[in-house]
Design an enzyme around this catalytic site. Sequence first.
Site, PDB file in Angstrom:
ATOM      1  N   SER A  27       0.829  -1.207   0.000  1.00 58.40           N
ATOM      2  CA  SER A  27       0.000   0.000   0.000  1.00 58.40           C
ATOM      3  C   SER A  27       0.864   1.259   0.000  1.00 58.40           C
ATOM      4  O   SER A  27       0.528   2.255  -0.649  1.00 58.40           O
ATOM      5  CB  SER A  27      -0.961   0.001   1.187  1.00 58.40           C
ATOM      6  N   HIS A 123       8.011   3.124   9.114  1.00 59.16           N
ATOM      7  CA  HIS A 123       7.687   2.236  10.239  1.00 59.16           C
ATOM      8  C   HIS A 123       6.467   2.771  10.967  1.00 59.16           C
ATOM      9  O   HIS A 123       6.364   3.985  11.209  1.00 59.16           O
ATOM     10  CB  HIS A 123       8.877   2.160  11.198  1.00 59.16           C
TER      11      HIS A 123
END
Length: 228
Positions: A27, A123
Amino acid sequence: MASGSGGVAGVEMQKKRTAILISGRGSNMSALLSAAEAPDFPAEISLVISNRPDAAGLQVAEAAGIRTLVLNHRDFADRIAFDASLDAHLRIESIDIVCLAGFMRLLTPWLVERWRNRMINVHPSLLPAFPGLDTHGRALEAGVRFHGCTVHFVRPVMDSGPIILQAAVPVLPQDDADGLAARVLRQEHAIYPAALRLLAGGQLSVENERVEITGARFPTEVMISPEA
């Protein structure tokens, strides 16, 4: 290095050839692909590599006309052999920048250092808090008031490295891990392209393991989510 359009006063902009490494749906890869469609974006997505032949993101990349490559980690004797092959392919393709987008492999220090300050990762936490997996559940368990995401340069220690951009979202009383993850993911899709733009545009430098951003207004509009 490939050429692109969108230069100033007729000067053709030289775009940085960028590879994206994925292991799944990708994504964040899709967010980078979308951003790179802009004529003035200083990076072009030249290659998508997956260590899993069944990664759904490969089909997305192929549909966008991006060259794809599968390096199945199971076909290699060890991590060193895999990373050596990965490095060779990146160099054959004249890649300038590497973006990790849900790439679920620990890279060897040898490879990371060969791409020092040219390899970035996103992250799902406000590093250095909550490195590793299950970041959203751990954030809820810890009772933090804000959670978020970080784009950083990759270093040999997992989820470390100089921080480029971060985005924060408030942790709401009704949040569960899935709902919090979805809101953080929207911010990942905002700051990852912004960080790649800065890197490819030559606007980042690393001094004493801290990132300096020059030549652009700091993109505060993507740093704090307005969601309440």
